[in-house]
Design an enzyme around this catalytic site. Structure first.
Site, PDB file in Angstrom:
ATOM      1  N   ARG A  40       0.198  20.903   4.669  1.00 20.59           N
ATOM      2  CA  ARG A  40      -0.186  19.892   3.659  1.00 20.59           C
ATOM      3  C   ARG A  40      -1.536  20.185   3.038  1.00 20.59           C
ATOM      4  NH1 ARG A  40       2.826  14.719   5.421  1.00 20.59           N
ATOM      5  NH2 ARG A  40       3.191  14.012   3.325  1.00 20.59           N
TER       6      ARG A  40
ATOM      7  N   ASN B 187      -4.089   4.154  -6.803  1.00 20.46           N
ATOM      8  CA  ASN B 187      -2.660   4.054  -6.510  1.00 20.46           C
ATOM      9  C   ASN B 187      -2.195   2.660  -6.896  1.00 20.46           C
ATOM     10  OD1 ASN B 187      -0.116   4.723  -5.427  1.00 20.46           O
ATOM     11  ND2 ASN B 187      -0.663   4.013  -3.392  1.00 20.46           N
TER      12      ASN B 187
ATOM     13  N   HIS C 140       0.665  -0.330  -5.817  1.00 21.94           N
ATOM     14  CA  HIS C 140       1.435  -0.740  -4.648  1.00 21.94           C
ATOM     15  C   HIS C 140       2.165  -2.033  -4.975  1.00 21.94           C
ATOM     16  CE1 HIS C 140       2.382  -0.640  -0.388  1.00 21.94           C
ATOM     17  NE2 HIS C 140       2.062  -1.922  -0.301  1.00 21.94           N
TER      18      HIS C 140
ATOM     19  N   ASP D 221      -7.689   6.324  -0.021  1.00 18.87           N
ATOM     20  CA  ASP D 221      -8.491   6.976   1.009  1.00 18.87           C
ATOM     21  C   ASP D 221      -7.521   7.674   1.969  1.00 18.87           C
ATOM     22  OD1 ASP D 221      -7.456   4.950   2.645  1.00 18.87           O
ATOM     23  OD2 ASP D 221      -9.327   3.818   2.693  1.00 18.87           O
TER      24      ASP D 221
ATOM     25  N   GLY E 151      -6.173   6.619   4.669  1.00 20.63           N
ATOM     26  CA  GLY E 151      -5.223   5.744   5.336  1.00 20.63           C
ATOM     27  C   GLY E 151      -4.000   5.452   4.487  1.00 20.63           C
TER      28      GLY E 151
END
Length: 180
Positions: free
Chosen positions: A57, A99, A101, A133, A135
């Site tokens: 990755r 992002n 969500h 981040d 997480g």
């Protein structure tokens, strides 16, 4: 100025393009993502970075970050991108990755927020834009717009209403961020 990461259809990418935001490149972790076709139709450079083409990755994320930077990306928008980003990517765009969500955060993180909201039996969800981040949906929330959960909602009906809000919220927030 904006690099967009996608994994699927690209409806949030299309919302950014429709608002004429300066999208300079689109990258995907999926070779056949329909969002790449949207980018091609808009004459925006697009490329796939499937994980199986890299040793890990981190190598993939480094190559993707290089490619985006070479095309002038300074801000990154995850628009339905379904992989966590490693430090090899995050460190290249500090504080400049956002992002969208489909639920309120931090209450409903993860890959299945619509289903989680319905299972919880709550009366309201949200379209949320947040910083990225290391997480899973743990970055600071930038903006959220409430979306009611209606009696008889299915994942499909609720997702459609949330996406309609995302398609307005995401371009507005991104436009404000790149202007500041």
């Amino acid at each position: 100025m904006i690099g967009v990461l996608v994994s699927g259809e690209g409806t949030n990418l299309q919302a950014l393009l429709d608002e004429r935001l300066p999208v300079v490149a689109v990258a995907s972790n999926v070779r056949a993502a329909p969002a790449l076709d949207r980018a091609d139709r808009a004459d925006v450079p697009a490329a796939a970075f499937p994980l199986d083409a890299f040793p890990d990755r981190s190598a993939r994320d480094g190559a993707m970050a290089d490619w985006l930077e070479e095309r002038g990306a300074r801000w990154i928008v995850c628009a339905g991108y379904m992989h966590l980003l490693t430090p090899a990517f995050l460190d290249r765009f500090p504080g400049r990755i956002v992002n969208t969500h489909s639920a309120p955060l931090p209450a409903f993180p993860g890959a299945h927020p619509i289903e989680d909201v319905l299972a919880a039996g709550i009366s309201e969800t949200a379209a949320t834009v947040h910083y990225v981040d290391e997480g899973v949906d743990t970055g600071a929330v930038i903006a959220a717009e409430p979306v009611p959960v209606l009696p008889g909602d299915t994942p499909e009906t609720l997702r459609a209403r949330v996406q309609a809000v995302e398609h307005t919220l995401l371009p507005r927030v991104v436009g404000e961020l790149i202007a500041s």
